[in-house]
Design a protein around this motif. Sequence first.
Motif, mmCIF file in Angstrom:
data_model
loop_
_atom_site.group_PDB
_atom_site.id
_atom_site.type_symbol
_atom_site.label_atom_id
_atom_site.label_comp_id
_atom_site.label_asym_id
_atom_site.label_seq_id
_atom_site.Cartn_x
_atom_site.Cartn_y
_atom_site.Cartn_z
ATOM 1 N N LEU A 295 0.813 -1.220 0.000
ATOM 2 C CA LEU A 295 0.000 0.000 0.000
ATOM 3 C C LEU A 295 0.846 1.270 0.000
ATOM 4 O O LEU A 295 1.966 1.291 0.487
ATOM 5 N N ASP A 296 0.258 2.337 -0.549
ATOM 6 C CA ASP A 296 0.915 3.639 -0.524
ATOM 7 C C ASP A 296 0.963 4.154 0.908
ATOM 8 O O ASP A 296 0.089 3.864 1.709
ATOM 9 N N ALA A 297 1.991 4.961 1.187
ATOM 10 C CA ALA A 297 2.206 5.458 2.545
ATOM 11 C C ALA A 297 0.983 6.176 3.096
ATOM 12 O O ALA A 297 0.612 6.002 4.255
ATOM 13 N N GLN A 298 0.304 6.995 2.229
ATOM 14 C CA GLN A 298 -0.788 7.802 2.763
ATOM 15 C C GLN A 298 -2.032 6.980 3.098
ATOM 16 O O GLN A 298 -2.912 7.453 3.803
ATOM 17 N N ASP A 299 -2.120 5.727 2.560
ATOM 18 C CA ASP A 299 -3.311 4.913 2.809
ATOM 19 C C ASP A 299 -3.130 3.925 3.954
ATOM 20 O O ASP A 299 -4.090 3.319 4.417
ATOM 21 N N ARG A 300 -1.900 3.738 4.375
ATOM 22 C CA ARG A 300 -1.605 2.643 5.302
ATOM 23 C C ARG A 300 -2.372 2.775 6.620
ATOM 24 O O ARG A 300 -2.912 1.814 7.132
ATOM 25 N N MET A 301 -2.424 4.001 7.154
ATOM 26 C CA MET A 301 -3.081 4.178 8.449
ATOM 27 C C MET A 301 -4.587 3.947 8.351
ATOM 28 O O MET A 301 -5.200 3.345 9.218
ATOM 29 N N LYS A 302 -5.172 4.402 7.215
ATOM 30 C CA LYS A 302 -6.600 4.220 7.007
ATOM 31 C C LYS A 302 -6.930 2.726 6.932
ATOM 32 O O LYS A 302 -7.868 2.240 7.582
ATOM 33 N N VAL A 303 -6.130 2.007 6.152
ATOM 34 C CA VAL A 303 -6.342 0.563 6.008
ATOM 35 C C VAL A 303 -6.125 -0.132 7.357
ATOM 36 O O VAL A 303 -6.889 -1.024 7.733
ATOM 37 N N VAL B 261 10.532 11.251 12.809
ATOM 38 C CA VAL B 261 9.641 10.834 13.895
ATOM 39 C C VAL B 261 8.296 10.428 13.310
ATOM 40 O O VAL B 261 7.687 11.182 12.546
ATOM 41 N N ARG B 262 7.850 9.215 13.620
ATOM 42 C CA ARG B 262 6.551 8.752 13.124
ATOM 43 C C ARG B 262 5.522 8.835 14.243
ATOM 44 O O ARG B 262 5.798 8.425 15.373
ATOM 45 N N VAL B 263 4.383 9.383 13.916
ATOM 46 C CA VAL B 263 3.295 9.487 14.878
ATOM 47 C C VAL B 263 2.170 8.594 14.374
ATOM 48 O O VAL B 263 1.659 8.785 13.275
ATOM 49 N N VAL B 264 1.818 7.569 15.164
ATOM 50 C CA VAL B 264 0.789 6.612 14.733
ATOM 51 C C VAL B 264 -0.312 6.549 15.791
ATOM 52 O O VAL B 264 -0.076 6.896 16.961
#
Lengths: 321, 228
Positions: free
Chosen positions: A130-138, A316-319
């Motif tokens: 998946l593309d980076a921008q969709d990963r969190m949504k998925v 820094v990644r914010v999840v």
Amino acid sequence: MKLRYPDDGSQLDCELDIPDGTRTVVFGPNGAGKSTLLRLLAGTIGDSPLDATYLPQSTYHFRGTAGWNLGLGLSAEQAARARQLADRLGVGHLLDAKAVSGGERQRLALARTLARPEPWVLLDEPLAALDAQDRMKVARVIVDAIGDRGAVIVTHDQEAAAVLGDHMVVLIDGQVHQSGAVHDVFAQPADGAVAAAVGLGNVLDGTVRVTEGPLCSVQADGATIWGVGDHELGETVRVMFGAETVTMYAGTPPSVGSARNSFIGIVTDVRPIGRFYEVILDAGIPIVAMLTPGSLEALGLEEGVPATAVVKATAVRVVPS
Amino acid sequence: MEFLAGLLSDAVRELFGFGDELRRILFLTLVVAGTATVIGVLVGVPLGAWLALTRHRLRNVVDVLVNAGMGIPPVLAGLLILILLWNDGPLGSLELLFTPTAMIGAQALLAIPIAAGITAGAIRGLGPAANEQLLALRLSGTKARFVAGREALPGVIAAVAAAFGRVVSEVGAVLIVGGNIEGETQVLTTAIVQQARQAHFDSALALGMVLLLIVLLVNIALGRLRAM
């Protein structure tokens, strides 16, 4: 649970701690035996101890429409749920399409896998294509669709592990090196091999206070940290960055560069990790930095010395936590 | 050279002068080989799909049998059916010897392993990702075989072509169980043998051309189907 690869005991021979009703992430470098472990759990090799729905690592799209693929092996009721999930995953409009991209295949296969009712869910690298921008949504859809079922999710990606899992098993060369809560494993790797595989060291929980384009500012204990992530104000999040991304200065830094985050504090610990040194700085929050022996000597860092840690916001990644 | 040219022109003349006899032979050839191919495909393709997907402990045995069957000499298949259908044989009471039905049986015996072997190869050739996904779908046995066969359709069509090619061109099995009775059990291949033995090379050649034409047309048709 004991698992052993039937044909070759050396490749995978481990005892697993997979708590019921939690999402366990199996984390490790390529070739660690993660997929073999998942195939054993799914029963596509050997006999599985679990009744599970399973997403293989390489999703295979059979000739025919996306809709036909989506409904494969599902009852009418399950197929309806699969279409709902496909909608939420952004591939609901593709059902009549015959040619779909790699990322779309992955989502279709995910929808089909998650729509099944089995009490266990096994996912092999569910966010990989998946593309980076969709990963969190998925990822949110996955967590939601798993519900209170038990899940085992294989990944070699820290971000995916943090978002999808609550329990974590680190697998290296077919052996379990560490097992525990995701946060604990990221923050406190049990040994050098885990530290090298996990590659983080800095994991903090906090609340989003400011958002600015792709960045957001997170309040965590006594410190404010800028990082990358699309989040709502007030959302509870987890902040992660690698110890190797931290730049250390003795005393205070001479001037402020492009880096958003600079933490001033006192060195509380210096310990060797493999060929490097791990330096812990107390700056209201603990900051872990990875330094070469040369840098450590040049900066003269040791316990009790004042120092500054600088981290670019893009490292820094914010999840979601 | 003159001999060959004369032969060829005679053959072409024969081709148009055969009339009813050629039509009868051609019709029986198509019925026997066609029916045997249909039986071979109906049994062989599901068998091949089963072989490619199963983890049954008998699969190695069946695998060996299918592979050996792909190479079985037609005369042996014919001999086997002959013994079964012989007056004192286990199926002698059916009185099927020297009938088209017996010929179909013998040729089906040849077609089944070919269809099964090529189908199994095609499904195995889909690769580990397809196989893993098929297992992950947790389909019933029949549904899994259907999905696998559908996915390997070009290979399955090749299996049909190979099965038909094998039975339409073989002579040993139909000769033994059919007896090459003129007007009753004579097919293209056995007619060619008979004409050649009597030194009627022009007739033999004419029949050979017809046989070649059938094989060609069937393969073109299946080739088109495959390309779709």
